[in-house]
Design an enzyme around this catalytic site. Sequence first.
Site, PDB file in Angstrom:
ATOM      1  N   GLU A 135     -14.499 -78.722  30.496  1.00 20.40           N
ATOM      2  CA  GLU A 135     -15.584 -78.739  29.506  1.00 20.40           C
ATOM      3  C   GLU A 135     -16.847 -78.139  30.099  1.00 20.40           C
ATOM      4  O   GLU A 135     -17.565 -77.384  29.434  1.00 20.40           O
ATOM      5  CB  GLU A 135     -15.872 -80.164  29.057  1.00 20.40           C
ATOM      6  CG  GLU A 135     -14.766 -80.808  28.260  1.00 20.40           C
ATOM      7  CD  GLU A 135     -15.124 -82.217  27.853  1.00 20.40           C
ATOM      8  OE1 GLU A 135     -15.403 -82.418  26.656  1.00 20.40           O
ATOM      9  OE2 GLU A 135     -15.141 -83.115  28.727  1.00 20.40           O
TER      10      GLU A 135
ATOM     11  N   LYS B 278     -19.381 -83.380  18.301  1.00 17.14           N
ATOM     12  CA  LYS B 278     -18.567 -82.646  19.273  1.00 17.14           C
ATOM     13  C   LYS B 278     -17.222 -82.347  18.603  1.00 17.14           C
ATOM     14  O   LYS B 278     -16.222 -83.028  18.842  1.00 17.14           O
ATOM     15  CB  LYS B 278     -18.402 -83.484  20.542  1.00 17.14           C
ATOM     16  CG  LYS B 278     -17.784 -82.762  21.709  1.00 17.14           C
ATOM     17  CD  LYS B 278     -17.807 -83.651  22.950  1.00 17.14           C
ATOM     18  CE  LYS B 278     -17.195 -82.946  24.145  1.00 17.14           C
ATOM     19  NZ  LYS B 278     -17.226 -83.813  25.344  1.00 17.14           N
TER      20      LYS B 278
END
Length: 119
Positions: free
Chosen positions: A21, A98
């Site tokens: 990420e 997200k």
Amino acid sequence: MDKITLTGVTAVGHHGVFDFERRDGQPFVVDAVLHLDFSRAAVSDDVLDTAHYGEVAERIRGWITGEPVNLIEALAVRIAEDVLRSFAVAAVDITVHKPKAPIEVDFGDVSVTVHRVRA
């Protein structure tokens, strides 16, 4: 209390607890609700007497693209505290979405929302 609602401020950030990420990045979407009194702005018709939502959007984008954090909770709180410091608002609600979170089941979105009030 009057409100300005700003939805869908989107940018790529490198937030998350996993190395991939941080390395690859992913889209984050932020919504903001600014609570303030429009009385002065209504009389003056001057952007200086309200919270300039264009400037708010730019600050939010800066937080999304800025220094990575592990948790979207941390990102939401940092954005909310910055908006309170930087603009003449009584309170703010910040929602951080997200949509590409690394979750192993089908999902539409994951988000956190914080509410902060000027002390």
